[in-house]
Design a protein around this motif. Sequence first.
Motif, PDB file in Angstrom:
ATOM      1  N   GLU A   1       0.631  -1.396   0.187  1.00 44.40           N
ATOM      2  CA  GLU A   1      -0.142  -0.125   0.129  1.00 44.40           C
ATOM      3  C   GLU A   1       0.973   1.146   0.090  1.00 44.40           C
ATOM      4  O   GLU A   1       0.557   2.131  -0.544  1.00 44.40           O
ATOM      5  CB  GLU A   1      -0.667  -0.296   1.296  1.00 44.40           C
ATOM      6  CG  GLU A   1      -2.106  -0.902   0.964  1.00 44.40           C
ATOM      7  CD  GLU A   1      -3.405  -0.283   2.019  1.00 44.40           C
ATOM      8  OE1 GLU A   1      -3.573   1.062   1.930  1.00 44.40           O
ATOM      9  OE2 GLU A   1      -4.106  -1.267   1.976  1.00 44.40           O
TER      10      GLU A   1
ATOM     11  N   ARG B   1      -5.408 -11.344  -4.525  1.00 50.42           N
ATOM     12  CA  ARG B   1      -5.493 -10.785  -2.933  1.00 50.42           C
ATOM     13  C   ARG B   1      -5.980 -11.763  -1.988  1.00 50.42           C
ATOM     14  O   ARG B   1      -6.942 -12.065  -1.528  1.00 50.42           O
ATOM     15  CB  ARG B   1      -6.274  -9.924  -2.777  1.00 50.42           C
ATOM     16  CG  ARG B   1      -6.006  -8.378  -3.567  1.00 50.42           C
ATOM     17  CD  ARG B   1      -5.056  -7.717  -2.940  1.00 50.42           C
ATOM     18  NE  ARG B   1      -3.974  -6.603  -3.263  1.00 50.42           N
ATOM     19  CZ  ARG B   1      -4.857  -5.442  -3.942  1.00 50.42           C
ATOM     20  NH1 ARG B   1      -5.740  -4.895  -3.551  1.00 50.42           N
ATOM     21  NH2 ARG B   1      -3.929  -4.729  -4.800  1.00 50.42           N
TER      22      ARG B   1
ATOM     23  N   ARG C   1     -16.354  -7.308  -0.300  1.00 50.44           N
ATOM     24  CA  ARG C   1     -17.316  -6.937   0.800  1.00 50.44           C
ATOM     25  C   ARG C   1     -18.102  -5.609   0.415  1.00 50.44           C
ATOM     26  O   ARG C   1     -17.661  -4.911  -0.257  1.00 50.44           O
ATOM     27  CB  ARG C   1     -16.203  -6.438   1.679  1.00 50.44           C
ATOM     28  CG  ARG C   1     -15.545  -7.862   2.200  1.00 50.44           C
ATOM     29  CD  ARG C   1     -14.456  -7.570   4.059  1.00 50.44           C
ATOM     30  NE  ARG C   1     -13.315  -6.654   2.882  1.00 50.44           N
ATOM     31  CZ  ARG C   1     -11.911  -7.145   3.648  1.00 50.44           C
ATOM     32  NH1 ARG C   1     -12.172  -6.704   5.172  1.00 50.44           N
ATOM     33  NH2 ARG C   1     -11.096  -6.662   3.550  1.00 50.44           N
TER      34      ARG C   1
ATOM     35  N   PRO D   1     -19.698  -2.795   1.893  1.00 49.45           N
ATOM     36  CA  PRO D   1     -18.815  -1.623   2.184  1.00 49.45           C
ATOM     37  C   PRO D   1     -19.703  -0.735   3.545  1.00 49.45           C
ATOM     38  O   PRO D   1     -18.813  -0.025   4.295  1.00 49.45           O
ATOM     39  CB  PRO D   1     -18.527  -0.243   0.944  1.00 49.45           C
ATOM     40  CG  PRO D   1     -19.273  -0.464   0.081  1.00 49.45           C
ATOM     41  CD  PRO D   1     -19.970  -2.310  -0.144  1.00 49.45           C
TER      42      PRO D   1
ATOM     43  N   PRO E   1     -22.677   2.244   4.853  1.00 40.89           N
ATOM     44  CA  PRO E   1     -22.347   3.853   4.331  1.00 40.89           C
ATOM     45  C   PRO E   1     -20.805   3.915   5.669  1.00 40.89           C
ATOM     46  O   PRO E   1     -20.519   3.783   6.838  1.00 40.89           O
ATOM     47  CB  PRO E   1     -23.454   3.880   5.808  1.00 40.89           C
ATOM     48  CG  PRO E   1     -23.771   2.735   6.912  1.00 40.89           C
ATOM     49  CD  PRO E   1     -23.281   1.680   5.309  1.00 40.89           C
ATOM     50  N   SER E   2     -19.842   4.964   4.931  1.00 42.24           N
ATOM     51  CA  SER E   2     -18.875   5.340   4.671  1.00 42.24           C
ATOM     52  C   SER E   2     -18.752   6.237   6.507  1.00 42.24           C
ATOM     53  O   SER E   2     -18.318   6.407   7.066  1.00 42.24           O
ATOM     54  CB  SER E   2     -18.797   6.526   4.154  1.00 42.24           C
ATOM     55  OG  SER E   2     -18.507   7.058   3.836  1.00 42.24           O
ATOM     56  N   ILE E   3     -20.046   7.011   6.619  1.00 44.58           N
ATOM     57  CA  ILE E   3     -20.196   7.823   7.592  1.00 44.58           C
ATOM     58  C   ILE E   3     -22.092   7.291   8.395  1.00 44.58           C
ATOM     59  O   ILE E   3     -22.458   8.088   8.552  1.00 44.58           O
ATOM     60  CB  ILE E   3     -20.396   9.189   7.711  1.00 44.58           C
ATOM     61  CG1 ILE E   3     -19.549   9.676   6.015  1.00 44.58           C
ATOM     62  CG2 ILE E   3     -20.032  10.162   8.493  1.00 44.58           C
ATOM     63  CD1 ILE E   3     -20.120  11.110   5.696  1.00 44.58           C
ATOM     64  N   PRO E   4     -21.685   6.411   9.172  1.00 47.45           N
ATOM     65  CA  PRO E   4     -22.668   5.575   8.879  1.00 47.45           C
ATOM     66  C   PRO E   4     -24.420   6.644  10.911  1.00 47.45           C
ATOM     67  O   PRO E   4     -24.530   6.133  11.469  1.00 47.45           O
ATOM     68  CB  PRO E   4     -22.627   3.985  10.004  1.00 47.45           C
ATOM     69  CG  PRO E   4     -21.163   4.620  10.414  1.00 47.45           C
ATOM     70  CD  PRO E   4     -20.728   5.449   9.379  1.00 47.45           C
ATOM     71  N   GLU E   5     -23.025   7.326  11.413  1.00 47.49           N
ATOM     72  CA  GLU E   5     -23.636   7.369  12.685  1.00 47.49           C
ATOM     73  C   GLU E   5     -24.344   8.022  13.078  1.00 47.49           C
ATOM     74  O   GLU E   5     -25.747   7.901  14.058  1.00 47.49           O
ATOM     75  CB  GLU E   5     -22.122   9.070  12.906  1.00 47.49           C
ATOM     76  CG  GLU E   5     -21.099   8.694  13.168  1.00 47.49           C
ATOM     77  CD  GLU E   5     -20.626   9.411  12.463  1.00 47.49           C
ATOM     78  OE1 GLU E   5     -21.024   9.639  11.168  1.00 47.49           O
ATOM     79  OE2 GLU E   5     -18.949   9.731  12.174  1.00 47.49           O
ATOM     80  N   GLU E   6     -25.537   8.964  12.278  1.00 49.28           N
ATOM     81  CA  GLU E   6     -26.979   9.052  12.041  1.00 49.28           C
ATOM     82  C   GLU E   6     -26.949  10.065  11.148  1.00 49.28           C
ATOM     83  O   GLU E   6     -25.852  10.892  10.303  1.00 49.28           O
ATOM     84  CB  GLU E   6     -26.524   9.927  13.718  1.00 49.28           C
ATOM     85  CG  GLU E   6     -25.773  11.334  14.029  1.00 49.28           C
ATOM     86  CD  GLU E   6     -25.622  11.433  15.022  1.00 49.28           C
ATOM     87  OE1 GLU E   6     -26.825  11.278  15.408  1.00 49.28           O
ATOM     88  OE2 GLU E   6     -24.970  12.668  14.994  1.00 49.28           O
TER      89      GLU E   6
ATOM     90  N   ARG F   1     -29.576  14.403  13.493  1.00 50.67           N
ATOM     91  CA  ARG F   1     -28.434  15.089  14.270  1.00 50.67           C
ATOM     92  C   ARG F   1     -29.337  16.709  14.670  1.00 50.67           C
ATOM     93  O   ARG F   1     -29.094  17.095  15.798  1.00 50.67           O
ATOM     94  CB  ARG F   1     -27.615  15.590  13.296  1.00 50.67           C
ATOM     95  CG  ARG F   1     -26.118  14.773  13.658  1.00 50.67           C
ATOM     96  CD  ARG F   1     -25.171  15.335  12.212  1.00 50.67           C
ATOM     97  NE  ARG F   1     -24.855  14.290  11.774  1.00 50.67           N
ATOM     98  CZ  ARG F   1     -24.357  14.724  11.161  1.00 50.67           C
ATOM     99  NH1 ARG F   1     -23.894  15.529  10.370  1.00 50.67           N
ATOM    100  NH2 ARG F   1     -24.093  13.447   9.443  1.00 50.67           N
TER     101      ARG F   1
ATOM    102  N   PHE G   1      -3.961   3.054   5.801  1.00 50.43           N
ATOM    103  CA  PHE G   1      -3.549   2.252   5.141  1.00 50.43           C
ATOM    104  C   PHE G   1      -4.569   2.031   3.935  1.00 50.43           C
ATOM    105  O   PHE G   1      -5.974   0.983   5.042  1.00 50.43           O
ATOM    106  CB  PHE G   1      -2.585   0.751   5.375  1.00 50.43           C
ATOM    107  CG  PHE G   1      -1.646   1.286   5.608  1.00 50.43           C
ATOM    108  CD1 PHE G   1      -0.449   0.809   5.133  1.00 50.43           C
ATOM    109  CD2 PHE G   1      -1.349   1.454   6.301  1.00 50.43           C
ATOM    110  CE1 PHE G   1       1.113   1.012   5.263  1.00 50.43           C
ATOM    111  CE2 PHE G   1      -0.448   1.686   6.407  1.00 50.43           C
ATOM    112  CZ  PHE G   1       1.257   2.147   6.361  1.00 50.43           C
TER     113      PHE G   1
ATOM    114  N   LEU H   1     -12.565   3.197   3.481  1.00 53.03           N
ATOM    115  CA  LEU H   1     -14.720   3.513   3.225  1.00 53.03           C
ATOM    116  C   LEU H   1     -14.636   4.271   4.358  1.00 53.03           C
ATOM    117  O   LEU H   1     -15.929   4.511   4.497  1.00 53.03           O
ATOM    118  CB  LEU H   1     -15.416   2.275   3.602  1.00 53.03           C
ATOM    119  CG  LEU H   1     -14.677   1.696   1.955  1.00 53.03           C
ATOM    120  CD1 LEU H   1     -15.386  -0.391   2.909  1.00 53.03           C
ATOM    121  CD2 LEU H   1     -15.129   1.408   1.150  1.00 53.03           C
TER     122      LEU H   1
ATOM    123  N   SER I   1     -15.015   7.664   6.674  1.00 53.86           N
ATOM    124  CA  SER I   1     -14.730   9.194   6.121  1.00 53.86           C
ATOM    125  C   SER I   1     -13.774  10.156   7.192  1.00 53.86           C
ATOM    126  O   SER I   1     -12.476   9.115   7.432  1.00 53.86           O
ATOM    127  CB  SER I   1     -16.183   9.846   7.252  1.00 53.86           C
ATOM    128  OG  SER I   1     -15.500   9.904   8.277  1.00 53.86           O
TER     129      SER I   1
ATOM    130  N   GLN J   1     -13.322  10.449  10.639  1.00 52.74           N
ATOM    131  CA  GLN J   1     -12.648   8.814  10.972  1.00 52.74           C
ATOM    132  C   GLN J   1     -11.681   7.856  10.891  1.00 52.74           C
ATOM    133  O   GLN J   1     -10.886   7.409  11.813  1.00 52.74           O
ATOM    134  CB  GLN J   1     -13.643   7.641  10.768  1.00 52.74           C
ATOM    135  CG  GLN J   1     -15.609   7.860  11.629  1.00 52.74           C
ATOM    136  CD  GLN J   1     -16.491   7.035  10.612  1.00 52.74           C
ATOM    137  OE1 GLN J   1     -16.263   6.907   9.407  1.00 52.74           O
ATOM    138  NE2 GLN J   1     -17.165   6.660  10.902  1.00 52.74           N
TER     139      GLN J   1
END
Lengths: 329, 259
Positions: free
Chosen positions: A189, A254, A309, A311, A313-318, A323, B93, B139, B141, B144
């Motif tokens: 990487e 991989r 995989r 993925p 949600p990348s910003i899953p908090e709320e 909010r 990474f 993946l 944010s 994060q």
Amino acid sequence: MRTASRGLPLLAAALAIAYPWLVPNYYLVYAGALTVMYAAMATSWNLLGGFTGYVSLGHSAFFGLGAYGTGLLVTRLDVPWALALPVSALLVTVFAVGVGVAAVRVRGASFVIVSIALVSMMNLVVQGWRSLTGGSTGLQVPSPFPDLHRGQTHMVFFHLFLVLLGLALLSWWYVSRSRFGAGLRAIREDEDKAESLGVPTAAYKVAAFALSALFVALAGGLYALWFGSLDPIFMFSILIGSYMVLMSLLGGVRHLYGPLLGALIVAPAGEYFLIALGETQVHLAATGVLLILVVLFMPEGILSRLTRRRPGPSIPEESAGQRLEGAAR
Amino acid sequence: MSEVLLALENVVAGYGRAAPVLRGLTVTVRAGEVVCLVGPNGAGKSTALKVASGLLTARSGRVLLSGKDVAGLSPQRLLGRGLAHVLQGHSVFREMTVAENVRLGGYTVRDQAVLNARIEAVKELFPVVAERWGSVAGLLSGGQQKQVEFARALMLEPAVVLLDEPSMGLDPRNTQIVFDQIDLMRGAGVAVLLVEQNARRALEMADVGCVLDLGRVHISGPARELAADPRLGRLYLGGVPSDRTAGDAARPRPPGPAF
């Protein structure tokens, strides 16, 4: 699910062991042995390529050296084949350490070029050193099983290559779960970042290079004992190295079983083209086209497509509503 | 007063044969203290961090870590001596999981029990790391990912952490989270040298502020006082520092880039 993931490899292994008795003729046993040999070599190549991202097109140098080393130990020094095989592979591995120290100093395209130079140089050395290797005339290696007919020999070597494949897979699996493997993947990487975190990048790359050479050299040694006739043009052909790359990329670098899957597609396809079209160069062109297509459209390989995989949600908090609600409270 | 953990003394440094970027920079950071470097682009803020972490060798001057001169040591050696550098932008990474990223931070720790204890500690400090432990880091944010980087940097329990623009590219909410985490590091006794473009926000939470200009500290002092200093605004809004001559400022620039 877990039972299936454990049971499937065992079932596949059982089928693979039984394969020579399941097929109707010895030609298919021969084609199967060739496929398993390539699968072992591609899996071995993937110990370097898959973990570190260093693409070597010159691994056929280790295949050729393993084959010639075994052949020369058997013919010139009368070493028993079962001893000549590991001794030759170990010598090639030591040689690979030396080559690796120099080769892995360069990255990317430069490393690819260095690896191609290696196989070309080995070809010239073996062809030029006629008194030892037989030069372009080739080297004849006596069969280790003179009492068996050709078909039975294919069966024996099919199983020997299967053992080698098992060892290569086991090594890859072990490395993938180890601290060493984590360091190698960090190199893939971002090598500089890995170095800054304390990963001994230079030593790890050489170790991966040598380990990868070991199994390819063993495959070469087995090939020498199986075919009994070594031709430097074929043994040090860049095509063999390209096959290892193609199989690994096609299946997925991989994944543990990626190169094996690639070999199960590419090796039989190569045999098919050879039978259908004869000794033309079409299978070479087909290999090149397939390699280009894989690199362009499926660089992650088939298994990555199948096991991608989710993925999440990348910003899953709320949500924004939640909010706002929180802010109002 | 707490112990000085990191000191840059009269550091002159630059890239290649070009004119030096740092021209006699002096900064000190004490245990449990956040020192914030602010200043216009090209002032030498990131270069100062690179010199401190060994990514760039100073041409002259001294870099002292816990009182010992460490100038010329590699980043790896400095990491072993307790100095971690979180680079600008996102440096996780990306294809590895959060767990793998954090474990790589403790790569040089051989003792599994120690490693596990530190993992638990950073999980407690950064709840998002614990929540997204098995997720692929690329993946997450931006905020994060930054917390994963912080957690990775703290795995070796460094005494000094260098943070290069940790709020870059983050929305105000995630920026707040990142600053809260820096506050937690300070609470844990870590010495933090922070570079931020978000100057006022950073100075509000830092202990000491240093305004850099032309490779040296132009103004320094308690961060909150500095945040209220009108000179800071003038400097950022295109004003000139007092030690430049009026003639320099008035002279029309030739066309083309400023540097």
